[in-house]
Scaffold this active site. Structure first.
Site, PDB file in Angstrom:
ATOM      1  N   GLU A  79      -4.090   0.848  -5.774  1.00 53.63           N
ATOM      2  CA  GLU A  79      -3.182  -0.248  -6.103  1.00 53.63           C
ATOM      3  C   GLU A  79      -3.069  -0.345  -7.609  1.00 53.63           C
ATOM      4  OE1 GLU A  79      -0.404  -1.921  -5.462  1.00 53.63           O
ATOM      5  OE2 GLU A  79      -1.363  -2.341  -3.537  1.00 53.63           O
ATOM      6  N   CYS A 129       0.856  -1.175   0.000  1.00 50.36           N
ATOM      7  CA  CYS A 129       0.000   0.000   0.000  1.00 50.36           C
ATOM      8  C   CYS A 129       0.899   1.234   0.000  1.00 50.36           C
ATOM      9  CB  CYS A 129      -0.915  -0.006   1.227  1.00 50.36           C
ATOM     10  SG  CYS A 129      -1.966   1.457   1.369  1.00 50.36           S
TER      11      CYS A 129
END
Length: 383
Positions: A116, A2
Protein backbone atom coordinates in the site's frame (compact mmCIF):
# COMPACT_ATOMS: atom_id res chain seq x y z
CA UNK A 1 -7.63 -0.42 -1.86
CA UNK A 2 -5.37 -3.34 -2.72
CA UNK A 3 -3.58 -3.19 -6.06
CA UNK A 4 -0.29 -5.00 -5.47
CA UNK A 5 0.54 -8.22 -3.62
CA UNK A 6 3.23 -10.83 -3.11
CA UNK A 7 2.33 -14.38 -4.05
CA UNK A 8 5.10 -17.00 -4.20
CA UNK A 9 3.13 -19.80 -2.52
CA UNK A 10 3.18 -23.40 -3.64
CA UNK A 11 0.04 -25.42 -4.35
CA UNK A 12 0.04 -27.05 -0.92
CA UNK A 13 0.37 -23.65 0.77
CA UNK A 14 -2.99 -22.52 -0.64
CA UNK A 15 -4.69 -25.59 0.82
CA UNK A 16 -3.32 -24.98 4.30
CA UNK A 17 -3.89 -21.21 4.21
CA UNK A 18 -7.60 -21.70 3.39
CA UNK A 19 -8.01 -24.47 5.98
CA UNK A 20 -8.87 -27.15 3.38
CA UNK A 21 -7.04 -30.01 5.04
CA UNK A 22 -8.98 -33.26 4.66
CA UNK A 23 -11.11 -31.96 1.80
CA UNK A 24 -10.77 -32.92 -1.84
CA UNK A 25 -9.14 -30.14 -3.89
CA UNK A 26 -9.14 -30.13 -7.67
CA UNK A 27 -6.71 -28.04 -9.71
CA UNK A 28 -7.68 -26.01 -12.75
CA UNK A 29 -5.37 -23.96 -15.04
CA UNK A 30 -2.57 -24.08 -12.47
CA UNK A 31 -0.03 -24.26 -15.27
CA UNK A 32 -0.63 -20.54 -15.82
CA UNK A 33 0.51 -19.64 -12.34
CA UNK A 34 3.80 -17.72 -12.08
CA UNK A 35 4.95 -16.88 -8.53
CA UNK A 36 5.87 -13.20 -8.16
CA UNK A 37 6.87 -10.65 -5.52
CA UNK A 38 5.01 -7.95 -7.44
CA UNK A 39 1.58 -9.23 -8.46
CA UNK A 40 -0.73 -6.70 -10.13
CA UNK A 41 -4.12 -6.73 -11.91
CA UNK A 42 -3.86 -8.83 -15.08
CA UNK A 43 -1.65 -11.47 -13.41
CA UNK A 44 -2.72 -15.10 -13.05
CA UNK A 45 -3.27 -15.89 -9.36
CA UNK A 46 -4.62 -19.12 -7.80
CA UNK A 47 -7.92 -18.77 -5.90
CA UNK A 48 -9.99 -21.29 -3.95
CA UNK A 49 -13.66 -21.70 -4.88
CA UNK A 50 -16.37 -24.29 -4.31
CA UNK A 51 -16.51 -27.25 -6.65
CA UNK A 52 -20.08 -27.18 -7.98
CA UNK A 53 -19.39 -30.01 -10.43
CA UNK A 54 -18.58 -32.59 -7.76
CA UNK A 55 -20.54 -33.92 -4.82
CA UNK A 56 -20.61 -30.46 -3.25
CA UNK A 57 -18.02 -31.06 -0.54
CA UNK A 58 -14.88 -30.29 -2.50
CA UNK A 59 -13.02 -27.19 -3.59
CA UNK A 60 -11.12 -26.06 -6.64
CA UNK A 61 -7.71 -24.38 -6.73
CA UNK A 62 -8.36 -22.35 -9.84
CA UNK A 63 -5.82 -19.98 -11.46
CA UNK A 64 -7.66 -16.82 -12.57
CA UNK A 65 -6.73 -13.36 -13.78
CA UNK A 66 -6.88 -10.55 -11.24
CA UNK A 67 -9.29 -7.81 -12.35
CA UNK A 68 -12.96 -8.65 -12.83
CA UNK A 69 -14.46 -8.79 -16.32
CA UNK A 70 -18.26 -9.18 -15.89
CA UNK A 71 -19.94 -11.87 -17.96
CA UNK A 72 -22.22 -9.30 -19.62
CA UNK A 73 -19.23 -7.47 -21.16
CA UNK A 74 -19.42 -7.31 -24.94
CA UNK A 75 -17.29 -9.90 -26.71
CA UNK A 76 -15.69 -7.27 -28.92
CA UNK A 77 -14.93 -4.89 -26.08
CA UNK A 78 -11.32 -4.32 -25.09
CA UNK A 79 -10.92 -5.65 -21.59
CA UNK A 80 -9.24 -3.71 -18.79
CA UNK A 81 -8.30 -5.62 -15.62
CA UNK A 82 -7.63 -2.38 -13.72
CA UNK A 83 -11.24 -1.21 -13.88
CA UNK A 84 -12.60 -3.61 -11.23
CA UNK A 85 -9.71 -5.21 -9.37
CA UNK A 86 -11.39 -4.16 -6.07
CA UNK A 87 -15.02 -4.30 -4.90
CA UNK A 88 -16.23 -2.14 -2.03
CA UNK A 89 -17.90 -4.46 0.50
CA UNK A 90 -20.33 -1.68 1.49
CA UNK A 91 -21.89 -1.64 -1.99
CA UNK A 92 -21.57 -5.20 -3.34
CA UNK A 93 -25.28 -5.79 -2.63
CA UNK A 94 -26.31 -2.78 -4.74
CA UNK A 95 -24.02 -2.85 -7.80
CA UNK A 96 -25.11 -5.23 -10.55
CA UNK A 97 -21.54 -6.24 -11.34
CA UNK A 98 -21.17 -7.73 -7.83
CA UNK A 99 -24.68 -8.40 -6.51
CA UNK A 100 -25.35 -11.34 -8.84
CA UNK A 101 -22.02 -12.96 -7.78
CA UNK A 102 -22.69 -13.13 -4.07
CA UNK A 103 -24.80 -16.32 -3.96
CA UNK A 104 -22.42 -18.73 -5.73
CA UNK A 105 -19.33 -16.92 -7.01
CA UNK A 106 -17.39 -16.26 -3.81
CA UNK A 107 -13.75 -17.29 -3.54
CA UNK A 108 -10.62 -17.00 -1.38
CA UNK A 109 -7.37 -15.33 -2.41
CA UNK A 110 -4.17 -16.29 -0.55
CA UNK A 111 -1.04 -14.14 -0.66
CA UNK A 112 1.98 -13.64 1.57
CA UNK A 113 1.43 -9.91 1.85
CA UNK A 114 0.22 -6.83 0.02
CA UNK A 115 1.54 -3.36 -0.72
CA UNK A 116 0.00 0.00 0.00
CA UNK A 117 1.19 3.50 -0.83
CA UNK A 118 1.23 6.38 1.63
CA UNK A 119 0.68 9.76 0.00
CA UNK A 120 2.83 12.68 1.12
CA UNK A 121 2.02 15.55 -1.21
CA UNK A 122 3.24 14.55 -4.64
CA UNK A 123 5.40 11.79 -3.18
CA UNK A 124 4.20 8.21 -2.53
CA UNK A 125 5.96 5.72 -0.28
CA UNK A 126 5.04 2.00 -0.62
CA UNK A 127 4.70 -0.22 2.47
CA UNK A 128 4.58 -4.00 2.70
CA UNK A 129 1.88 -5.41 5.04
CA UNK A 130 2.01 -9.01 6.27
CA UNK A 131 1.40 -11.25 9.27
CA UNK A 132 4.08 -11.15 11.96
CA UNK A 133 4.41 -14.93 12.02
CA UNK A 134 4.76 -15.16 8.24
CA UNK A 135 1.57 -17.11 7.56
CA UNK A 136 -0.35 -16.24 4.37
CA UNK A 137 -3.13 -13.66 4.28
CA UNK A 138 -6.55 -14.79 3.02
CA UNK A 139 -8.81 -12.23 1.28
CA UNK A 140 -12.53 -12.40 0.52
CA UNK A 141 -13.12 -12.18 -3.24
CA UNK A 142 -15.70 -12.60 -6.03
CA UNK A 143 -15.15 -14.22 -9.42
CA UNK A 144 -16.87 -14.33 -12.80
CA UNK A 145 -16.42 -15.84 -16.27
CA UNK A 146 -16.53 -14.10 -19.65
CA UNK A 147 -16.41 -15.48 -23.18
CA UNK A 148 -14.60 -13.52 -25.88
CA UNK A 149 -15.25 -13.43 -29.64
CA UNK A 150 -13.10 -16.51 -30.24
CA UNK A 151 -15.13 -18.56 -27.78
CA UNK A 152 -12.42 -18.60 -25.10
CA UNK A 153 -13.70 -18.47 -21.52
CA UNK A 154 -11.78 -16.18 -19.21
CA UNK A 155 -12.10 -16.45 -15.40
CA UNK A 156 -11.39 -13.29 -13.45
CA UNK A 157 -11.78 -12.16 -9.82
CA UNK A 158 -11.92 -9.00 -7.68
CA UNK A 159 -10.82 -8.54 -4.04
CA UNK A 160 -13.34 -7.17 -1.55
CA UNK A 161 -12.23 -4.11 0.43
CA UNK A 162 -13.45 -2.32 3.54
CA UNK A 163 -12.55 0.71 5.61
CA UNK A 164 -9.09 0.69 7.10
CA UNK A 165 -8.39 -0.62 10.59
CA UNK A 166 -7.38 1.71 13.41
CA UNK A 167 -3.77 0.57 13.13
CA UNK A 168 -3.53 1.23 9.37
CA UNK A 169 -5.70 4.30 8.88
CA UNK A 170 -2.54 6.46 8.87
CA UNK A 171 -1.46 4.62 5.72
CA UNK A 172 -4.68 4.44 3.70
CA UNK A 173 -8.43 4.73 4.21
CA UNK A 174 -9.13 1.32 2.63
CA UNK A 175 -7.82 -2.23 3.12
CA UNK A 176 -8.71 -5.71 1.83
CA UNK A 177 -11.15 -7.86 3.78
CA UNK A 178 -8.86 -10.23 5.69
CA UNK A 179 -10.32 -13.55 6.86
CA UNK A 180 -8.10 -14.38 9.81
CA UNK A 181 -9.46 -17.74 10.97
CA UNK A 182 -11.15 -20.97 9.81
CA UNK A 183 -14.64 -19.81 10.79
CA UNK A 184 -14.46 -16.72 8.60
CA UNK A 185 -13.03 -18.60 5.58
CA UNK A 186 -15.71 -21.31 5.84
CA UNK A 187 -18.46 -18.72 6.18
CA UNK A 188 -17.37 -16.81 3.08
CA UNK A 189 -16.78 -19.92 0.97
CA UNK A 190 -19.72 -22.14 1.94
CA UNK A 191 -22.40 -20.19 3.84
CA UNK A 192 -25.57 -19.58 1.84
CA UNK A 193 -26.97 -16.92 4.19
CA UNK A 194 -26.00 -13.47 3.02
CA UNK A 195 -26.90 -11.97 6.39
CA UNK A 196 -23.81 -13.51 7.98
CA UNK A 197 -21.47 -11.66 5.68
CA UNK A 198 -21.73 -8.47 7.71
CA UNK A 199 -19.76 -10.18 10.46
CA UNK A 200 -16.74 -10.80 8.26
CA UNK A 201 -16.82 -7.91 5.78
CA UNK A 202 -15.21 -5.52 8.24
CA UNK A 203 -11.74 -4.14 9.07
CA UNK A 204 -9.22 -6.57 10.51
CA UNK A 205 -8.44 -5.25 13.99
CA UNK A 206 -6.16 -7.99 15.37
CA UNK A 207 -2.66 -6.93 16.37
CA UNK A 208 -0.75 -9.58 14.43
CA UNK A 209 -0.21 -7.44 11.31
CA UNK A 210 3.16 -5.86 10.61
CA UNK A 211 4.39 -3.39 7.97
CA UNK A 212 7.50 -1.54 6.85
CA UNK A 213 8.56 0.74 3.95
CA UNK A 214 9.95 -0.76 0.76
CA UNK A 215 11.54 0.61 -2.38
CA UNK A 216 9.56 3.00 -4.57
CA UNK A 217 10.54 0.85 -7.57
CA UNK A 218 7.48 -1.21 -6.67
CA UNK A 219 5.52 1.15 -8.87
CA UNK A 220 6.96 -0.54 -11.96
CA UNK A 221 5.17 -3.70 -13.04
CA UNK A 222 8.43 -5.08 -14.41
CA UNK A 223 10.15 -4.83 -11.01
CA UNK A 224 10.22 -8.23 -9.31
CA UNK A 225 12.29 -10.34 -6.97
CA UNK A 226 13.23 -10.39 -3.27
CA UNK A 227 14.18 -6.70 -3.48
CA UNK A 228 10.46 -5.91 -3.51
CA UNK A 229 10.11 -6.76 0.18
CA UNK A 230 13.46 -5.42 1.35
CA UNK A 231 12.99 -2.79 4.03
CA UNK A 232 14.31 0.69 3.26
CA UNK A 233 14.98 3.70 5.44
CA UNK A 234 12.70 6.69 5.14
CA UNK A 235 12.70 10.17 6.70
CA UNK A 236 9.92 9.14 9.06
CA UNK A 237 11.95 6.23 10.46
CA UNK A 238 14.99 8.35 11.40
CA UNK A 239 15.77 8.70 15.08
CA UNK A 240 15.78 11.95 17.00
CA UNK A 241 19.57 11.92 17.19
CA UNK A 242 19.80 11.61 13.42
CA UNK A 243 17.39 14.51 13.09
CA UNK A 244 19.52 16.83 15.19
CA UNK A 245 22.77 15.70 13.59
CA UNK A 246 21.28 16.56 10.23
CA UNK A 247 20.45 20.04 11.47
CA UNK A 248 24.05 20.54 12.60
CA UNK A 249 25.37 19.25 9.30
CA UNK A 250 23.24 21.77 7.43
CA UNK A 251 24.81 24.78 9.16
CA UNK A 252 26.41 26.87 6.38
CA UNK A 253 30.19 26.80 6.45
CA UNK A 254 32.41 29.83 5.95
CA UNK A 255 33.95 29.94 2.47
CA UNK A 256 37.56 28.88 2.22
CA UNK A 257 39.30 31.92 0.79
CA UNK A 258 42.76 30.36 0.90
CA UNK A 259 42.32 27.80 -1.89
CA UNK A 260 40.49 29.83 -4.51
CA UNK A 261 42.33 32.57 -6.48
CA UNK A 262 39.05 34.27 -7.28
CA UNK A 263 38.08 34.33 -3.61
CA UNK A 264 41.54 35.70 -2.73
CA UNK A 265 41.05 38.62 -5.13
CA UNK A 266 37.63 39.33 -3.68
CA UNK A 267 39.04 39.26 -0.15
CA UNK A 268 41.87 41.66 -1.06
CA UNK A 269 39.45 44.07 -2.73
CA UNK A 270 37.16 43.96 0.29
CA UNK A 271 40.07 44.61 2.64
CA UNK A 272 41.24 47.58 0.55
CA UNK A 273 37.75 49.09 0.62
CA UNK A 274 37.59 48.65 4.40
CA UNK A 275 40.96 50.37 4.86
CA UNK A 276 39.88 53.22 2.62
CA UNK A 277 36.64 53.73 4.53
CA UNK A 278 38.47 53.65 7.82
CA UNK A 279 41.01 56.20 6.59
CA UNK A 280 38.30 58.55 5.30
CA UNK A 281 36.41 58.37 8.58
CA UNK A 282 39.41 59.67 10.56
CA UNK A 283 40.09 63.43 11.06
CA UNK A 284 42.59 64.92 8.59
CA UNK A 285 46.02 66.08 9.66
CA UNK A 286 45.34 69.67 8.73
CA UNK A 287 42.23 69.84 10.87
CA UNK A 288 44.06 68.57 13.91
CA UNK A 289 47.49 70.17 13.41
CA UNK A 290 46.79 73.22 15.55
CA UNK A 291 45.29 71.25 18.37
CA UNK A 292 48.09 68.68 18.42
CA UNK A 293 50.85 71.32 18.35
CA UNK A 294 49.23 73.28 21.16
CA UNK A 295 49.04 70.19 23.31
CA UNK A 296 52.60 69.10 22.52
CA UNK A 297 54.07 72.53 23.22
CA UNK A 298 52.00 72.86 26.31
CA UNK A 299 53.09 69.49 27.67
CA UNK A 300 56.79 69.76 26.76
CA UNK A 301 57.17 73.24 28.16
CA UNK A 302 55.37 72.17 31.31
CA UNK A 303 57.78 69.28 31.75
CA UNK A 304 60.80 71.57 31.34
CA UNK A 305 59.63 74.49 33.51
CA UNK A 306 57.50 72.92 36.21
CA UNK A 307 59.12 71.68 39.43
CA UNK A 308 57.12 69.40 41.66
CA UNK A 309 55.57 71.08 44.71
CA UNK A 310 53.70 69.59 47.63
CA UNK A 311 50.12 70.24 48.50
CA UNK A 312 51.25 72.02 51.69
CA UNK A 313 52.90 74.74 49.64
CA UNK A 314 49.87 75.34 47.48
CA UNK A 315 47.91 77.67 49.87
CA UNK A 316 51.00 79.77 50.44
CA UNK A 317 51.50 80.29 46.77
CA UNK A 318 47.89 81.26 46.32
CA UNK A 319 48.28 83.89 49.00
CA UNK A 320 51.41 85.17 47.33
CA UNK A 321 49.65 85.40 44.02
CA UNK A 322 46.75 87.32 45.55
CA UNK A 323 49.14 89.69 47.26
CA UNK A 324 50.99 90.21 44.01
CA UNK A 325 47.81 91.17 42.24
CA UNK A 326 46.60 93.57 45.01
CA UNK A 327 49.92 95.36 45.64
CA UNK A 328 52.22 97.15 43.23
CA UNK A 329 55.48 96.57 45.25
CA UNK A 330 55.70 92.76 44.84
CA UNK A 331 59.22 91.57 44.13
CA UNK A 332 60.39 89.78 41.04
CA UNK A 333 61.18 86.70 43.15
CA UNK A 334 57.56 86.42 44.28
CA UNK A 335 56.38 86.71 40.64
CA UNK A 336 58.68 83.84 39.65
CA UNK A 337 57.38 81.65 42.47
CA UNK A 338 53.83 82.39 41.41
CA UNK A 339 54.50 81.33 37.82
CA UNK A 340 56.14 78.09 38.99
CA UNK A 341 53.15 77.30 41.17
CA UNK A 342 50.71 77.79 38.30
CA UNK A 343 52.78 75.58 36.03
CA UNK A 344 52.76 72.74 38.56
CA UNK A 345 49.01 73.06 39.16
CA UNK A 346 48.19 72.98 35.42
CA UNK A 347 50.26 69.82 34.66
CA UNK A 348 47.59 67.22 35.64
CA UNK A 349 44.95 69.22 33.79
CA UNK A 350 47.06 69.21 30.60
CA UNK A 351 47.47 65.44 30.69
CA UNK A 352 43.73 64.92 31.19
CA UNK A 353 43.02 67.26 28.27
CA UNK A 354 45.38 65.25 26.08
CA UNK A 355 43.55 62.01 26.77
CA UNK A 356 40.14 63.52 26.01
CA UNK A 357 40.94 65.57 22.90
CA UNK A 358 43.52 63.53 21.03
CA UNK A 359 41.75 61.91 18.01
CA UNK A 360 42.44 58.54 16.38
CA UNK A 361 44.66 60.17 13.75
CA UNK A 362 48.36 59.61 14.31
CA UNK A 363 50.20 62.71 15.58
CA UNK A 364 52.61 64.17 13.12
CA UNK A 365 56.22 64.32 14.18
CA UNK A 366 57.53 67.82 14.73
CA UNK A 367 60.18 69.19 12.48
CA UNK A 368 62.49 72.10 12.69
CA UNK A 369 60.43 74.12 10.23
CA UNK A 370 57.27 73.99 12.35
CA UNK A 371 56.38 77.30 13.97
CA UNK A 372 55.86 77.46 17.69
CA UNK A 373 52.29 78.36 18.63
CA UNK A 374 51.78 80.74 21.55
CA UNK A 375 50.62 79.05 24.72
CA UNK A 376 49.21 80.12 28.04
CA UNK A 377 52.54 79.63 29.78
CA UNK A 378 54.47 81.70 27.27
CA UNK A 379 52.02 84.50 27.92
CA UNK A 380 52.68 84.42 31.65
CA UNK A 381 56.39 84.19 30.97
CA UNK A 382 56.32 87.54 29.17
CA UNK A 383 54.35 89.29 31.91
Amino acid sequence: MCGRARCTLRSDDFRRACHLDGRPVRHQNMDRYRPSHNVAPGFNVPVVRRDDEGDGGGSVLHCMKWGLIPSFTKKTEKIDHFRMFNARSESIREKASFRRLLPKNRCLVSVEGFYEWKKDGSRKQPYYIHFKDGRPLVFAALFDSWENAEGEVLYTFTICTTSSSSSLEWLHDRMPVILGNKESTDCWLNDSSLSNFDKILKPYEDEDLAWYPVTSAMGKLSFDGPECIKEVKTEESKTISQFFSKKVANVPQKPNLEKSPVKEELAEASEAISVKEEHESQPTLDSTRLKDEDIENYEQKSVKEEPEISQDDYPKLIIKKDDAENTSNISSIEKKDTREMLHAHAKPFAKETERQNVGPAKKRSKTANDKQQPTLFSYFGRS
